[in-house]
Design an enzyme around this catalytic site. Structure first.
Site, PDB file in Angstrom:
ATOM      1  N   LYS A 294       0.766  -1.269   0.164  1.00 39.79           N
ATOM      2  CA  LYS A 294       0.124  -0.056  -0.011  1.00 39.79           C
ATOM      3  C   LYS A 294       0.763   1.273  -0.123  1.00 39.79           C
ATOM      4  CE  LYS A 294      -1.667   1.704   4.100  1.00 39.79           C
ATOM      5  NZ  LYS A 294      -1.505   2.947   4.020  1.00 39.79           N
ATOM      6  N   ASN A 295       1.851   1.269   0.896  1.00 38.70           N
ATOM      7  CA  ASN A 295       2.510   2.513   0.980  1.00 38.70           C
ATOM      8  C   ASN A 295       3.557   2.866  -0.182  1.00 38.70           C
ATOM      9  OD1 ASN A 295       1.213   3.112   3.139  1.00 38.70           O
ATOM     10  ND2 ASN A 295       3.088   2.668   4.765  1.00 38.70           N
TER      11      ASN A 295
ATOM     12  N   ARG B  58      -4.347  10.546   4.810  1.00 36.93           N
ATOM     13  CA  ARG B  58      -3.392  11.362   4.838  1.00 36.93           C
ATOM     14  C   ARG B  58      -2.448  11.387   3.514  1.00 36.93           C
ATOM     15  NH1 ARG B  58       0.093  14.337   7.894  1.00 36.93           N
ATOM     16  NH2 ARG B  58       2.301  13.830   7.336  1.00 36.93           N
TER      17      ARG B  58
ATOM     18  N   CYS C  34      -5.518   8.328   9.380  1.00 35.81           N
ATOM     19  CA  CYS C  34      -5.552   7.776  11.062  1.00 35.81           C
ATOM     20  C   CYS C  34      -5.390   8.736  11.962  1.00 35.81           C
ATOM     21  CB  CYS C  34      -4.366   6.867  11.031  1.00 35.81           C
ATOM     22  SG  CYS C  34      -4.415   5.318  10.204  1.00 35.81           S
TER      23      CYS C  34
ATOM     24  N   ARG D  12       0.337  14.726  13.108  1.00 37.28           N
ATOM     25  CA  ARG D  12       1.083  14.590  11.707  1.00 37.28           C
ATOM     26  C   ARG D  12       0.763  15.673  10.683  1.00 37.28           C
ATOM     27  NH1 ARG D  12      -1.159   8.726  10.213  1.00 37.28           N
ATOM     28  NH2 ARG D  12       0.892   8.485   8.905  1.00 37.28           N
ATOM     29  N   PRO D  13       1.402  16.942  10.859  1.00 36.88           N
ATOM     30  CA  PRO D  13       1.605  17.845  10.128  1.00 36.88           C
ATOM     31  C   PRO D  13       2.132  17.640   8.698  1.00 36.88           C
ATOM     32  CG  PRO D  13       3.150  18.460  11.808  1.00 36.88           C
ATOM     33  CD  PRO D  13       2.490  17.052  12.290  1.00 36.88           C
ATOM     34  N   VAL D  14       2.024  18.645   7.767  1.00 39.16           N
ATOM     35  CA  VAL D  14       2.632  18.596   6.516  1.00 39.16           C
ATOM     36  C   VAL D  14       3.690  19.911   6.394  1.00 39.16           C
ATOM     37  CG1 VAL D  14       0.996  17.251   5.225  1.00 39.16           C
ATOM     38  CG2 VAL D  14       0.849  19.662   5.306  1.00 39.16           C
ATOM     39  N   ASP D  15       4.050  20.347   7.611  1.00 38.73           N
ATOM     40  CA  ASP D  15       5.027  21.556   7.426  1.00 38.73           C
ATOM     41  C   ASP D  15       6.439  21.284   6.508  1.00 38.73           C
ATOM     42  OD1 ASP D  15       5.436  19.941   9.627  1.00 38.73           O
ATOM     43  OD2 ASP D  15       6.889  21.299  10.168  1.00 38.73           O
ATOM     44  N   GLN D  16       6.801  19.891   6.629  1.00 33.51           N
ATOM     45  CA  GLN D  16       7.936  19.877   5.877  1.00 33.51           C
ATOM     46  C   GLN D  16       7.869  19.635   4.461  1.00 33.51           C
ATOM     47  OE1 GLN D  16      10.910  19.879   7.531  1.00 33.51           O
ATOM     48  NE2 GLN D  16       9.490  20.362   9.403  1.00 33.51           N
TER      49      GLN D  16
ATOM     50  N   ASP E 139       4.949   0.967  12.206  1.00 29.37           N
ATOM     51  CA  ASP E 139       3.478   0.317  11.529  1.00 29.37           C
ATOM     52  C   ASP E 139       3.513  -1.094  12.087  1.00 29.37           C
ATOM     53  OD1 ASP E 139       2.754   2.414  10.345  1.00 29.37           O
ATOM     54  OD2 ASP E 139       3.229   1.862   8.223  1.00 29.37           O
TER      55      ASP E 139
ATOM     56  N   ILE F 112       7.801   7.700  17.048  1.00 27.63           N
ATOM     57  CA  ILE F 112       7.562   8.725  15.630  1.00 27.63           C
ATOM     58  C   ILE F 112       6.336   9.248  15.776  1.00 27.63           C
ATOM     59  CG2 ILE F 112       7.148   8.142  13.224  1.00 27.63           C
ATOM     60  CD1 ILE F 112       9.759   7.078  13.641  1.00 27.63           C
TER      61      ILE F 112
ATOM     62  N   ARG G 136      -8.971  -0.632   4.454  1.00 27.13           N
ATOM     63  CA  ARG G 136      -7.695   0.482   3.892  1.00 27.13           C
ATOM     64  C   ARG G 136      -6.369  -0.178   3.549  1.00 27.13           C
ATOM     65  NH1 ARG G 136      -6.427   5.025   7.584  1.00 27.13           N
ATOM     66  NH2 ARG G 136      -5.423   5.151   5.911  1.00 27.13           N
TER      67      ARG G 136
HETATM   68  C1  UD1 Z   1       4.549   7.072   6.314  1.00 23.01           C
HETATM   69  C2  UD1 Z   1       3.548   5.876   6.198  1.00 23.01           C
HETATM   70  C3  UD1 Z   1       3.008   5.341   7.405  1.00 23.01           C
HETATM   71  C4  UD1 Z   1       4.101   5.211   8.550  1.00 23.01           C
HETATM   72  C5  UD1 Z   1       4.919   6.477   8.460  1.00 23.01           C
HETATM   73  C6  UD1 Z   1       6.203   6.398   9.364  1.00 23.01           C
HETATM   74  C7  UD1 Z   1       2.807   6.193   3.840  1.00 23.01           C
HETATM   75  C8  UD1 Z   1       1.507   6.360   2.740  1.00 23.01           C
HETATM   76  N1  UD1 Z   1       2.301   6.132   5.299  1.00 23.01           N
HETATM   77  O1  UD1 Z   1       3.431   8.013   6.859  1.00 23.01           O
HETATM   78  O2  UD1 Z   1       2.350   4.121   7.290  1.00 23.01           O
HETATM   79  O3  UD1 Z   1       3.322   5.222   9.784  1.00 23.01           O
HETATM   80  O4  UD1 Z   1       5.261   6.900   7.302  1.00 23.01           O
HETATM   81  O5  UD1 Z   1       7.011   5.285   8.990  1.00 23.01           O
HETATM   82  O6  UD1 Z   1       3.757   5.908   3.448  1.00 23.01           O
HETATM   83  N2  UD1 Z   1       6.147  15.270  10.278  1.00 23.01           N
HETATM   84  C9  UD1 Z   1       5.854  16.611  10.591  1.00 23.01           C
HETATM   85  N3  UD1 Z   1       5.919  17.195   9.463  1.00 23.01           N
HETATM   86  C10 UD1 Z   1       5.869  16.841   8.212  1.00 23.01           C
HETATM   87  C11 UD1 Z   1       5.963  15.539   8.001  1.00 23.01           C
HETATM   88  C12 UD1 Z   1       6.021  14.486   9.077  1.00 23.01           C
HETATM   89  O7  UD1 Z   1       6.106  16.944  11.886  1.00 23.01           O
HETATM   90  O8  UD1 Z   1       5.702  17.666   7.293  1.00 23.01           O
HETATM   91  C13 UD1 Z   1       6.160  14.045  11.513  1.00 23.01           C
HETATM   92  C14 UD1 Z   1       4.878  13.259  11.785  1.00 23.01           C
HETATM   93  O9  UD1 Z   1       4.003  14.130  12.514  1.00 23.01           O
HETATM   94  C15 UD1 Z   1       5.460  11.987  12.305  1.00 23.01           C
HETATM   95  C16 UD1 Z   1       6.766  12.061  11.676  1.00 23.01           C
HETATM   96  O10 UD1 Z   1       7.216  13.124  11.100  1.00 23.01           O
HETATM   97  O11 UD1 Z   1       5.712  12.295  13.920  1.00 23.01           O
HETATM   98  C17 UD1 Z   1       7.069  10.919  10.683  1.00 23.01           C
HETATM   99  O12 UD1 Z   1       6.051  11.020   9.773  1.00 23.01           O
HETATM  100  P1  UD1 Z   1       6.058  10.664   8.115  1.00 23.01           P
HETATM  101  O13 UD1 Z   1       7.225  10.007   7.813  1.00 23.01           O
HETATM  102  O14 UD1 Z   1       5.794  11.993   7.387  1.00 23.01           O
HETATM  103  O15 UD1 Z   1       4.902   9.806   8.068  1.00 23.01           O
HETATM  104  P2  UD1 Z   1       4.088   9.715   6.833  1.00 23.01           P
HETATM  105  O16 UD1 Z   1       4.983   9.869   5.606  1.00 23.01           O
HETATM  106  O17 UD1 Z   1       2.490  10.381   6.820  1.00 23.01           O
END
Ligand code: UD1
Length: 425
Positions: free
Chosen positions: A22-23, A101, A125, A130-134, A313, A335, A405
């Site tokens: 899936k990922n 997400r 989930c 889980r922000p997207v600031d990065q 996961d 994480i 899912r």
């Molecule tokens: C992906 C996986 C998910 C897995 C996770 C961690 C997919 C579709 N999903 O999720 O199954 O649990 O990796 O291995 O591949 N963060 C920020 N800002 C950002 C981005 C991330 O603060 O802009 C934080 C998140 O809140 C979290 C950490 O960074 O604490 C890691 O998150 P991230 O690796 O981005 O998870 P996903 O890519 O969403």
């Protein structure tokens, strides 16, 4: 809403085929946005998250055709051809993004190809903020103008420029989004502190087959030389390492011996190591794995961290196996905050678990007892299935849409291993 009824206490035996990941599939589907030519993906898992992504892409003007092994159109096929030549609506609305997400993965490709994107801030989930600031920081460094208004990220840029990109933490989808965007940028990019997950490598391999110039995927520094355009390709999606790990845990806890095919041990070192520490015998073949459970598991501590360390996961599934192991295990989640929601449900089945911040102390009990429990997120649901397979009597798991899912044909695969599982409406 569907529920899953499990009658526990039967050891598992037999063989199942693991599905495509899936990922890996989700970012690969988004890669189709980067080109006017068709992209064909094979080994596509039949999952609700995949359907959501396909609907989202179709809404943007992408032609989606499911194809059979012989290249013929088929509703049940596990391959898809995406043709984004008519892409005309670079918008990901809230109704689509809220359930998943990973929809944020359209952001980078859309800005790179269309010069514009409007993407709702994600849901998915309920495991922390889980922000997207990065993702936003990286695209800004590449010259995109970004406004966050009314719950949407609005990004514009006539052509992205290559840049040095550094993420504050390791982010999997962040790395994937920026890598895709950088493929069509003007000039060279470097992603530092990049995620090393195998799914990032699978995406890079597909992008390279589409004409991208990428090196270093699988390390924490990825270099991308931007090109003017990408072309079509055919790519086979890698096996799902989390699905593989989940079935291994199911057999470890329920007892018995199972063989998993169409998968690989090479992405699962951390998980296999811990299962062997717990007393399981694991035999590794080229594209298959066999696990034989011990009479009683030993407790194993884990600490989640980015790949190649132990995956977050798989944390919930290891909480379930430790719930019936001999001894006390310490589980540290580094994480995501708030990723212990399965603990209270496992406690309802008789588990002995104490939570202190991001640490769980799990003391194994000889037996769990069936009860009604509620699935709260995808991997939490998997841990409840594992516990249900071990528990005496019936376990009813509510809200299993989370499982749909991320686990293809879960009941059929478990039934093939001899588990007594049925879906009730
Ligand atoms: C992906 C996986 C998910 C897995 C996770 C961690 C997919 C579709 N999903 O999720 O199954 O649990 O990796 O291995 O591949 N963060 C920020 N800002 C950002 C981005 C991330 O603060 O802009 C934080 C998140 O809140 C979290 C950490 O960074 O604490 C890691 O998150 P991230 O690796 O981005 O998870 P996903 O890519 O969403």
């Amino acid at each position: 809403m569907d529920k899953l009824l499990i009658e526990g206490g039967t050891p598992l035996a037999g063989e199942v085929a693991i599905s495509g990941a899936k990922n890996a599939a989700l970012p690969l589907l988004c890669a189709a946005l980067l080109t006017r030519e068709p992209l064909t993906l094979t080994n596509l898992p039949a999952l609700n998250d995949i359907d959501t992504m396909l609907k989202l892409l179709a809404q943007m003007g992408v032609k989606v055709e499911k194809v059979g092994a012989g290249g013929t159109a088929s509703a049940t096929a596990n391959a898809v051809t995406l043709d984004a030549s008519g892409l005309d609506n670079p918008v990901a609305p809230y109704e689509m993004v809220k359930t998943m997400r990973a929809a944020v993965l359209v952001l980078g490709p859309l800005v790179a190809r269309c010069g514009e994107a409007r993407v709702s801030l994600p849901g998915g989930c309920a495991i922390g903020a889980r922000p997207v600031d990065q993702h936003i920081k990286g695209l800004t460094a590449m010259g995109a103008e970004i406004a966050v208004e009314q719950g949407y990220v609005h990004a514009t840029s006539p052509r992205l420029k290559g840049a040095r990109l550094f993420t504050d933490m390791v982010t999997v989808t962040g790395t994937e989004n920026l890598m895709m965007a950088a493929c069509l940028a003007d000039g060279d990019s470097v992603i530092e502190n990049a995620a090393r997950e195998p799914e990032v490598v699978d995406l890079a391999n597909c992008l390279i087959a589409m004409g991208a110039r990428i090196s270093g995927a699988g390390t924490d520094v990825i270099r991308i030389q931007g090109v003017a355009r990408l072309h079509g390709a055919t790519h086979r999606i890698m096996p799902d390492r989390i699905e593989t790990g989940t079935y291994l845990c199911a057999a470890a806890a329920a007892g018995g011996q199972i063989r998993l095919t169409h998968t690989s041990a090479s992405y699962l070192d951390a998980v296999i190591d811990k299962l062997m520490d717990a007393g399981c015998a694991i035999a590794i073949e080229h594209n298959a794995l066999t696990l034989k459970a011990p009479p009683r598991l030993k407790a194993v501590g884990i600490r989640t961290a980015p790949y190649p360390a132990f995956p977050t996961d798989m944390q919930a599934q290891f909480m379930a196996i430790n719930a019936v192991a001999d001894g006390t295990a310490v589980i540290r989640e580094t994480i995501f905050e708030n990723r212990f929601m399965h603990a209270v449900e496992l406690i309802r089945l008789g588990a002995d678990i104490r939570i202190d911040g991001n640490t769980a102390f799990v003391t194994g009990v000889p037996k769990l007892d069936g009860a009604t429990v509620m699935a709260t997120d995808l991997r939490a649901s998997a841990s409840l299935v594992i516990a249900g397979l071990v528990a005496r009597g019936e376990t009813l798991i509510e809200r299993i849409y989370h499982l749909d899912r991320g686990y293809e044909n879960l009941e059929q695969k478990l039934a093939a291993l001899g588990a007594r599982v049925k879906r009730v409406k």
